[in-house]
Design an enzyme around this catalytic site. Structure first.
Site, PDB file in Angstrom:
ATOM      1  N   LYS A 114       0.813  -1.219   0.000  1.00 54.66           N
ATOM      2  CA  LYS A 114       0.000   0.000   0.000  1.00 54.66           C
ATOM      3  C   LYS A 114       0.846   1.267   0.000  1.00 54.66           C
ATOM      4  O   LYS A 114       0.458   2.267  -0.594  1.00 54.66           O
ATOM      5  CB  LYS A 114      -0.965   0.008   1.190  1.00 54.66           C
ATOM      6  CG  LYS A 114      -2.054  -1.031   1.034  1.00 54.66           C
ATOM      7  CD  LYS A 114      -3.282  -0.698   1.841  1.00 54.66           C
ATOM      8  CE  LYS A 114      -4.422  -1.580   1.363  1.00 54.66           C
ATOM      9  NZ  LYS A 114      -5.651  -1.391   2.087  1.00 54.66           N
ATOM     10  N   LYS A 206      -5.272  -9.375  -6.511  1.00 54.54           N
ATOM     11  CA  LYS A 206      -6.530  -9.614  -5.800  1.00 54.54           C
ATOM     12  C   LYS A 206      -7.587  -8.604  -6.224  1.00 54.54           C
ATOM     13  O   LYS A 206      -7.252  -7.466  -6.595  1.00 54.54           O
ATOM     14  CB  LYS A 206      -6.293  -9.624  -4.281  1.00 54.54           C
ATOM     15  CG  LYS A 206      -6.574  -8.341  -3.558  1.00 54.54           C
ATOM     16  CD  LYS A 206      -6.507  -8.494  -2.041  1.00 54.54           C
ATOM     17  CE  LYS A 206      -6.629  -7.090  -1.445  1.00 54.54           C
ATOM     18  NZ  LYS A 206      -7.569  -6.880  -0.411  1.00 54.54           N
ATOM     19  N   LYS A 209     -10.842  -2.817  -3.928  1.00 53.35           N
ATOM     20  CA  LYS A 209     -11.644  -1.589  -4.056  1.00 53.35           C
ATOM     21  C   LYS A 209     -10.857  -0.504  -4.769  1.00 53.35           C
ATOM     22  O   LYS A 209     -11.436   0.370  -5.410  1.00 53.35           O
ATOM     23  CB  LYS A 209     -11.995  -1.057  -2.672  1.00 53.35           C
ATOM     24  CG  LYS A 209     -12.852  -1.967  -1.833  1.00 53.35           C
ATOM     25  CD  LYS A 209     -12.862  -1.419  -0.401  1.00 53.35           C
ATOM     26  CE  LYS A 209     -13.618  -2.313   0.545  1.00 53.35           C
ATOM     27  NZ  LYS A 209     -13.134  -2.191   1.920  1.00 53.35           N
TER      28      LYS A 209
HETATM   29  N1  AQP Z   1     -10.118 -10.179  -3.088  1.00 48.62           N
HETATM   30  C1  AQP Z   1     -10.490 -10.673  -1.916  1.00 48.62           C
HETATM   31  N2  AQP Z   1     -10.767 -11.992  -1.771  1.00 48.62           N
HETATM   32  C2  AQP Z   1     -11.173 -12.513  -0.565  1.00 48.62           C
HETATM   33  N3  AQP Z   1     -11.325 -11.743   0.542  1.00 48.62           N
HETATM   34  C3  AQP Z   1     -11.075 -10.429   0.432  1.00 48.62           C
HETATM   35  N4  AQP Z   1     -11.133  -9.408   1.322  1.00 48.62           N
HETATM   36  C4  AQP Z   1     -10.779  -8.261   0.693  1.00 48.62           C
HETATM   37  N5  AQP Z   1     -10.464  -8.477  -0.586  1.00 48.62           N
HETATM   38  C5  AQP Z   1     -10.648  -9.814  -0.787  1.00 48.62           C
HETATM   39  C6  AQP Z   1     -11.543  -9.570   2.710  1.00 48.62           C
HETATM   40  O1  AQP Z   1     -12.609  -8.664   2.956  1.00 48.62           O
HETATM   41  C7  AQP Z   1     -12.524  -8.229   4.312  1.00 48.62           C
HETATM   42  C8  AQP Z   1     -12.607  -6.724   4.350  1.00 48.62           C
HETATM   43  O2  AQP Z   1     -11.525  -6.174   3.627  1.00 48.62           O
HETATM   44  P1  AQP Z   1     -10.992  -4.716   3.895  1.00 48.62           P
HETATM   45  O3  AQP Z   1     -12.043  -3.912   4.484  1.00 48.62           O
HETATM   46  O4  AQP Z   1      -9.684  -4.779   4.600  1.00 48.62           O
HETATM   47  O5  AQP Z   1     -10.764  -4.103   2.499  1.00 48.62           O
HETATM   48  P2  AQP Z   1     -10.144  -4.505   1.123  1.00 48.62           P
HETATM   49  O6  AQP Z   1     -11.227  -4.910   0.182  1.00 48.62           O
HETATM   50  O7  AQP Z   1      -8.979  -5.407   1.322  1.00 48.62           O
HETATM   51  O8  AQP Z   1      -9.770  -3.160   0.543  1.00 48.62           O
HETATM   52  P3  AQP Z   1      -8.837  -2.025   0.933  1.00 48.62           P
HETATM   53  O9  AQP Z   1      -7.760  -2.465   1.839  1.00 48.62           O
HETATM   54  O10 AQP Z   1      -9.698  -0.894   1.318  1.00 48.62           O
HETATM   55  O11 AQP Z   1      -8.284  -1.660  -0.434  1.00 48.62           O
HETATM   56  P4  AQP Z   1      -7.572  -2.413  -1.526  1.00 48.62           P
HETATM   57  O12 AQP Z   1      -7.626  -3.897  -1.355  1.00 48.62           O
HETATM   58  O13 AQP Z   1      -8.387  -1.971  -2.673  1.00 48.62           O
HETATM   59  O14 AQP Z   1      -6.222  -1.850  -1.508  1.00 48.62           O
HETATM   60  C9  AQP Z   1     -11.217  -8.775   4.874  1.00 48.62           C
HETATM   61  O15 AQP Z   1     -11.499  -9.922   5.648  1.00 48.62           O
HETATM   62  C10 AQP Z   1     -10.431  -9.142   3.653  1.00 48.62           C
HETATM   63  O16 AQP Z   1      -9.551 -10.216   3.897  1.00 48.62           O
END
Ligand code: AQP
Length: 344
Positions: A114, A206, A209
């Site tokens: 990140k 993965k 969002k």
């Molecule tokens: N791709 C995924 N596959 C399976 N589980 C997932 N989780 C997130 N992405 C996947 C699980 O969802 C729960 C909540 O996740 P979060 O709120 O930590 O958010 P996120 O979707 O990982 O997104 P971020 O961190 O806001 O942004 P990005 O990923 O876009 O950088 C968790 O239990 C997570 O494991």
């Protein structure tokens, strides 16, 4: 002491909830309600580790809450609230900042991903995110944590923090008459065919969002047409689907779509391949689109209905926060004794 079996997990209000959040986390939250006391949290303190627009954050917080409710989480039998309403999370996180070691946090891959190249400019909150996560879980002395595969490393750190706290303060824990294992070792619950749902555009990333292309993910509030179109356009390879799971090795996009189908249908990948193996992707994609629309359509519609009533959602969060606070403040009173803080 045997800890009361308790589930805690959280979702960040950081944008559109997607199929990965649904299959990796929320579907599991719903199922666990039958067997455990559950605490489900909209983790807004985690969200602000990267910039959040203060006008958008309350909308996103209510939308995640709506998703919990629309998927079938019962906020009366269990607890649903937003993290910032229970100050004990932040208080325990500070103590854990003083228990965790810099070397441990330096190994966290999510921070590296990140923060990217501009690490000097990342917030300190983003760096210490895992100590807040440990506090979220341990302030309720939760024993089980359903999460996607991406959170495994953070959960291992939570276990290390619990253990180090119990060791560092062992004499004080005993002197104050608390049980030696003051904090439990929380167990990750990472199971099933979709613990890591991948991007529809690139099977090595993965579903997330923050990915700029909306075609990389299925959002819970997407229309039936959008869902069908995204699945139709999902990247695949020219081969037919294999009949056995072994044939999915080194075919990440095919593996991902089969895993999504299995998770939505509540079966195993092997069963999906028994049904679709040998066939072309087009027929499989069309069945997958129908299944995804059948499962997600009602969820999206109910979310849209619920967010029309923010006062109701806020009342759910306030009620959950009040019940969470009672439990969290009990833990914190004990922690203050154990650490040696004078308190009233
Ligand atoms: N791709 C995924 N596959 C399976 N589980 C997932 N989780 C997130 N992405 C996947 C699980 O969802 C729960 C909540 O996740 P979060 O709120 O930590 O958010 P996120 O979707 O990982 O997104 P971020 O961190 O806001 O942004 P990005 O990923 O876009 O950088 C968790 O239990 C997570 O494991």
């Amino acid at each position: 002491m045997a800890f009361k079996q308790r589930v805690f997990s959280g979702v960040q209000p950081t944008g559109n909830l997607h199929l990965g959040n649904y299959l990796g986390a929320i579907v599991k939250f719903v199922a666990l309600q039958e067997r455990y006391d559950c605490i489900y949290c909209v983790v807004d303190l985690h969200a602000i580790t990267v910039w959040q627009d203060p006008v958008e954050l309350p909308r996103a917080t209510r939308e995640v809450t709506a998703a919990f409710l629309a998927c079938g989480i019962d906020p009366k039998k269990h607890i649903v609230f937003n993290q910032s309403q229970v100050a004990e999370h932040a208080e325990l996180a500070w103590i854990f900042n003083c228990v965790a070691r810099v070397g441990w946090l330096n190994r966290m891959t999510q921070f590296k991903e990140k923060a990217g190249k501009d690490r000097e400019n990342a917030s300190i909150g983003l760096y210490s995110y895992p100590t807040l996560m440990a506090a979220d879980i341990l302030v309720y002395r939760a024993t089980h944590v359903p999460v996607g595969e991406d959170q495994k490393q953070h959960l291992e750190l939570s276990r290390d923090i619990a253990q180090k706290f119990n060791n560092d303060f062992a004499d004080s824990i005993r002197a104050h008459g608390y049980d030696e294992a003051f904090f439990p070792q929380p167990e990750p619950l990472i199971q099933g065919p979709a613990t890591r749902v991948m991007s529809l555009r690139d099977g090595s990333k993965k579903m997330s969002k923050s990915e700029p292309s909306d075609y990389s993910r299925i959002n819970l509030t997407d229309s039936a047409d959008d869902i069908a179109q995204k699945i139709r356009k999902a990247k695949t390879d020219p081969e037919a689907l294999p009949s056995e799971e072994k044939g999915l090795e080194s075919r990440p996009e095919a593996d991902n779509l089969v895993g999504i189908y299995a998770a939505l249908a509540g079966t195993a990948k092997a069963d999906v391949l028994r049904q679709f193996g040998g066939g072309q992707f087009s027929a499989f994609k069309s069945a997958l689109a129908d299944l995804a629309v059948a499962k997600l359509g009602p969820v999206g519609a109910e979310m849209k209905r619920l967010v029309q009533d923010p006062a109701y959602i806020d009342s759910v969060l306030a009620d959950g926060a009040q019940r969470a606070r009672v439990m969290a403040s009990d833990t914190m009173k004990a922690v203050r004794d154990i650490v040696g803080f004078v308190h009233s």
